[in-house]
Design a protein around this motif. Structure first.
Motif, PDB file in Angstrom:
ATOM      1  N   PHE A 143       0.864  -1.054   0.001  1.00  0.00           N
ATOM      2  CA  PHE A 143       0.072  -0.006   0.187  1.00  0.00           C
ATOM      3  C   PHE A 143       0.802   1.127  -0.041  1.00  0.00           C
ATOM      4  O   PHE A 143       1.747   1.272   0.710  1.00  0.00           O
ATOM      5  CB  PHE A 143      -0.868  -0.083   1.189  1.00  0.00           C
ATOM      6  CG  PHE A 143      -1.710   1.464   1.397  1.00  0.00           C
ATOM      7  CD1 PHE A 143      -2.889   1.468   0.667  1.00  0.00           C
ATOM      8  CD2 PHE A 143      -1.404   2.151   2.357  1.00  0.00           C
ATOM      9  CE1 PHE A 143      -3.681   2.614   0.901  1.00  0.00           C
ATOM     10  CE2 PHE A 143      -2.150   3.334   2.307  1.00  0.00           C
ATOM     11  CZ  PHE A 143      -3.364   3.397   1.613  1.00  0.00           C
ATOM     12  N   VAL A 144       0.446   2.110  -0.939  1.00  0.00           N
ATOM     13  CA  VAL A 144       1.246   3.642  -0.876  1.00  0.00           C
ATOM     14  C   VAL A 144       0.649   4.356   0.153  1.00  0.00           C
ATOM     15  O   VAL A 144      -0.363   4.666   0.193  1.00  0.00           O
ATOM     16  CB  VAL A 144       1.219   4.061  -2.217  1.00  0.00           C
ATOM     17  CG1 VAL A 144       1.816   5.397  -2.357  1.00  0.00           C
ATOM     18  CG2 VAL A 144       1.476   3.173  -3.423  1.00  0.00           C
ATOM     19  N   VAL A 145       1.763   4.880   1.056  1.00  0.00           N
ATOM     20  CA  VAL A 145       1.506   5.445   2.136  1.00  0.00           C
ATOM     21  C   VAL A 145       1.014   7.119   1.456  1.00  0.00           C
ATOM     22  O   VAL A 145       1.909   7.729   1.128  1.00  0.00           O
ATOM     23  CB  VAL A 145       2.441   5.548   3.136  1.00  0.00           C
ATOM     24  CG1 VAL A 145       2.192   6.553   4.474  1.00  0.00           C
ATOM     25  CG2 VAL A 145       2.787   4.214   3.536  1.00  0.00           C
ATOM     26  N   PRO A 146      -0.108   7.629   2.170  1.00  0.00           N
ATOM     27  CA  PRO A 146      -0.276   9.007   1.577  1.00  0.00           C
ATOM     28  C   PRO A 146       0.435  10.103   2.460  1.00  0.00           C
ATOM     29  O   PRO A 146       0.908   9.465   3.516  1.00  0.00           O
ATOM     30  CB  PRO A 146      -2.158   8.782   1.972  1.00  0.00           C
ATOM     31  CG  PRO A 146      -2.407   7.700   2.103  1.00  0.00           C
ATOM     32  CD  PRO A 146      -1.102   6.985   2.417  1.00  0.00           C
ATOM     33  N   ASP A 147       0.443  11.194   2.049  1.00  0.00           N
ATOM     34  CA  ASP A 147       1.206  12.208   2.779  1.00  0.00           C
ATOM     35  C   ASP A 147       0.712  12.392   4.203  1.00  0.00           C
ATOM     36  O   ASP A 147       1.484  13.015   4.986  1.00  0.00           O
ATOM     37  CB  ASP A 147       1.328  13.511   2.133  1.00  0.00           C
ATOM     38  CG  ASP A 147       2.007  13.303   0.618  1.00  0.00           C
ATOM     39  OD1 ASP A 147       2.795  12.372   0.405  1.00  0.00           O
ATOM     40  OD2 ASP A 147       1.748  14.016  -0.366  1.00  0.00           O
ATOM     41  N   PHE A 148      -0.489  12.461   4.271  1.00  0.00           N
ATOM     42  CA  PHE A 148      -1.004  12.834   5.842  1.00  0.00           C
ATOM     43  C   PHE A 148      -1.078  11.472   6.644  1.00  0.00           C
ATOM     44  O   PHE A 148      -1.495  11.394   7.863  1.00  0.00           O
ATOM     45  CB  PHE A 148      -2.533  13.147   5.764  1.00  0.00           C
ATOM     46  CG  PHE A 148      -3.433  12.146   4.855  1.00  0.00           C
ATOM     47  CD1 PHE A 148      -4.085  11.099   5.658  1.00  0.00           C
ATOM     48  CD2 PHE A 148      -3.385  12.280   3.478  1.00  0.00           C
ATOM     49  CE1 PHE A 148      -5.035  10.245   5.024  1.00  0.00           C
ATOM     50  CE2 PHE A 148      -4.356  11.269   3.002  1.00  0.00           C
ATOM     51  CZ  PHE A 148      -5.230  10.414   3.621  1.00  0.00           C
ATOM     52  N   CYS A 149      -0.179  10.485   6.260  1.00  0.00           N
ATOM     53  CA  CYS A 149      -0.208   9.293   7.112  1.00  0.00           C
ATOM     54  C   CYS A 149       1.370   9.132   7.583  1.00  0.00           C
ATOM     55  O   CYS A 149       2.256   9.467   6.697  1.00  0.00           O
ATOM     56  CB  CYS A 149      -0.452   8.095   6.656  1.00  0.00           C
ATOM     57  SG  CYS A 149      -2.461   7.996   6.279  1.00  0.00           S
ATOM     58  N   ASN A 150       1.742   8.561   8.507  1.00  0.00           N
ATOM     59  CA  ASN A 150       2.973   8.242   9.237  1.00  0.00           C
ATOM     60  C   ASN A 150       3.300   6.618   9.342  1.00  0.00           C
ATOM     61  O   ASN A 150       2.472   6.100   9.908  1.00  0.00           O
ATOM     62  CB  ASN A 150       3.693   8.844  10.307  1.00  0.00           C
ATOM     63  CG  ASN A 150       3.591  10.527  10.200  1.00  0.00           C
ATOM     64  OD1 ASN A 150       3.890  10.885   9.426  1.00  0.00           O
ATOM     65  ND2 ASN A 150       3.126  11.059  11.318  1.00  0.00           N
ATOM     66  N   HIS A 151       4.370   6.285   8.638  1.00  0.00           N
ATOM     67  CA  HIS A 151       4.521   4.754   8.873  1.00  0.00           C
ATOM     68  C   HIS A 151       4.902   4.591  10.302  1.00  0.00           C
ATOM     69  O   HIS A 151       5.968   5.075  10.842  1.00  0.00           O
ATOM     70  CB  HIS A 151       5.637   4.507   7.788  1.00  0.00           C
ATOM     71  CG  HIS A 151       5.953   2.916   8.282  1.00  0.00           C
ATOM     72  ND1 HIS A 151       7.099   2.491   8.918  1.00  0.00           N
ATOM     73  CD2 HIS A 151       5.420   1.650   7.635  1.00  0.00           C
ATOM     74  CE1 HIS A 151       7.020   1.253   8.768  1.00  0.00           C
ATOM     75  NE2 HIS A 151       6.036   0.790   8.068  1.00  0.00           N
ATOM     76  N   VAL A 152       4.271   3.698  11.028  1.00  0.00           N
ATOM     77  CA  VAL A 152       4.569   3.571  12.482  1.00  0.00           C
ATOM     78  C   VAL A 152       5.708   2.110  12.512  1.00  0.00           C
ATOM     79  O   VAL A 152       6.583   2.311  13.031  1.00  0.00           O
ATOM     80  CB  VAL A 152       3.321   3.109  13.217  1.00  0.00           C
ATOM     81  CG1 VAL A 152       3.562   2.830  14.740  1.00  0.00           C
ATOM     82  CG2 VAL A 152       2.317   4.311  13.248  1.00  0.00           C
ATOM     83  N   LYS A 153       5.131   1.005  11.981  1.00  0.00           N
ATOM     84  CA  LYS A 153       5.938   0.026  12.290  1.00  0.00           C
ATOM     85  C   LYS A 153       5.504  -0.944  11.049  1.00  0.00           C
ATOM     86  O   LYS A 153       4.409  -1.276  10.604  1.00  0.00           O
ATOM     87  CB  LYS A 153       5.861  -0.481  13.512  1.00  0.00           C
ATOM     88  CG  LYS A 153       6.732  -1.755  14.073  1.00  0.00           C
ATOM     89  CD  LYS A 153       6.599  -2.234  15.353  1.00  0.00           C
ATOM     90  CE  LYS A 153       7.435  -3.160  15.813  1.00  0.00           C
ATOM     91  NZ  LYS A 153       7.197  -3.628  16.907  1.00  0.00           N
ATOM     92  N   THR A 154       6.426  -1.988  10.363  1.00  0.00           N
ATOM     93  CA  THR A 154       6.084  -3.000   9.635  1.00  0.00           C
ATOM     94  C   THR A 154       6.346  -4.443  10.682  1.00  0.00           C
ATOM     95  O   THR A 154       7.411  -4.442  11.336  1.00  0.00           O
ATOM     96  CB  THR A 154       7.045  -3.162   8.513  1.00  0.00           C
ATOM     97  OG1 THR A 154       6.741  -2.159   7.738  1.00  0.00           O
ATOM     98  CG2 THR A 154       6.786  -4.205   7.638  1.00  0.00           C
TER      99      THR A 154
END
Length: 251
Positions: A143-154
């Motif tokens: 999934f392509v992360v939107p600009d208003f989202c932060n990646h937390v953890k995989t």
């Protein structure tokens, strides 16, 4: 023959001791009303199992307490319950490294996102991790992360979040791989290290007693053989009588 007897007795003692170590306690319940029996290889106060409010608890240093719902010793499956009713939070923070446990189900990589706005109606946010001004999602790594989202953890977990499957038990199935598991306990007990055998005072006394018994039996057998030889009546040979008629006696 005596050596063979001694070795056989020694192996039998080791075998019996290993069985005693593996089954030396009875099943335990944290509550009289509970059907959950704690059996080998689990014991209270070992592998962080303990009783709390009449429930059997498994403690993980990386996360905290999880309640044991059931244990299948045949399938080697441990079914857990999250007392806070937030399984996605368990998946996010639970670290099974350096523990004898692993997930019972097949794992897949998912990523946790913390977004300032909702992504779309086709994605379900995690209610127990979301709040005013932030929305937490569990999505696939493609999934392509939107600009208003932060990646937390995989993380590698059994399932992504779904409101149709979400409860405090779904996916929290663990299996175990313990050194002294029920299947291998007898074998490892028979072939444990010489240092452990030497340090086991009870086992040392048993071995010494066996050695003394074997030596007494051997001494008894030797004495019996000596006595039999002494009791045998063998002819006494004084000499050759064939030449007596040829001897001339002169006066």
């Amino acid at each position: 023959m005596d050596t063979l007897i001694f070795i056989s007795m020694f192996i039998i003692v080791i075998h019996v001791k290993a069985l005693a170590n593996s089954t030396s306690y009875s099943p335990i319940n944290c509550s009289n009303a509970s059907d959950l029996n704690i059996q080998f290889p689990f014991k209270l106060q070992e592998f962080q199992l303990h009783c709390k409010q009449n429930r059997t608890i498994l403690h993980f240093p990386s996360f905290g307490d999880l309640v044991i719902k059931s244990i299948s010793y045949d399938l080697k499956e441990l079914e857990l319950i999250d007392p806070k009713n937030c399984v996605p939070e368990v998946f996010l923070n639970l670290n099974l490294t350096n523990t004898p446990f692993s997930y019972y189900y097949i794992l897949k990589e998912y990523q946790y996102l913390n977004c300032s706005a909702e992504i779309s109606s086709s994605f379900f946010q995690v209610p127990c991790l979301s709040g005013n001004g932030h929305h937490v999602y569990v999505v696939e790594t493609s999934f392509v992360v939107p600009d208003f989202c932060n990646h937390v953890k995989t993380v590698r977990i059994p399932f992504s979040y779904s409101p149709f499957l979400s409860d405090n038990t779904f996916g929290l199935g663990l299996t175990w791989n313990l050194e002294n598991s029920h299947e291998d306990s007898v074998t490892t007990g028979q072939f444990k290290g010489l240092n452990e055998i030497a340090n086991d005072k009870a086992l040392g006394c048993i071995i010494l007693f066996m050695f003394i018994v074997v030596m007494l039996l051997k001494l008894s057998q030797y004495s019996k053989r000596v006595e039999e030889k002494l009791n045998q009546k063998e002819p006494i040979i004084l000499g050759n009588y064939e030449t007596l008629d040829k001897i001339v006696i002169k006066y």
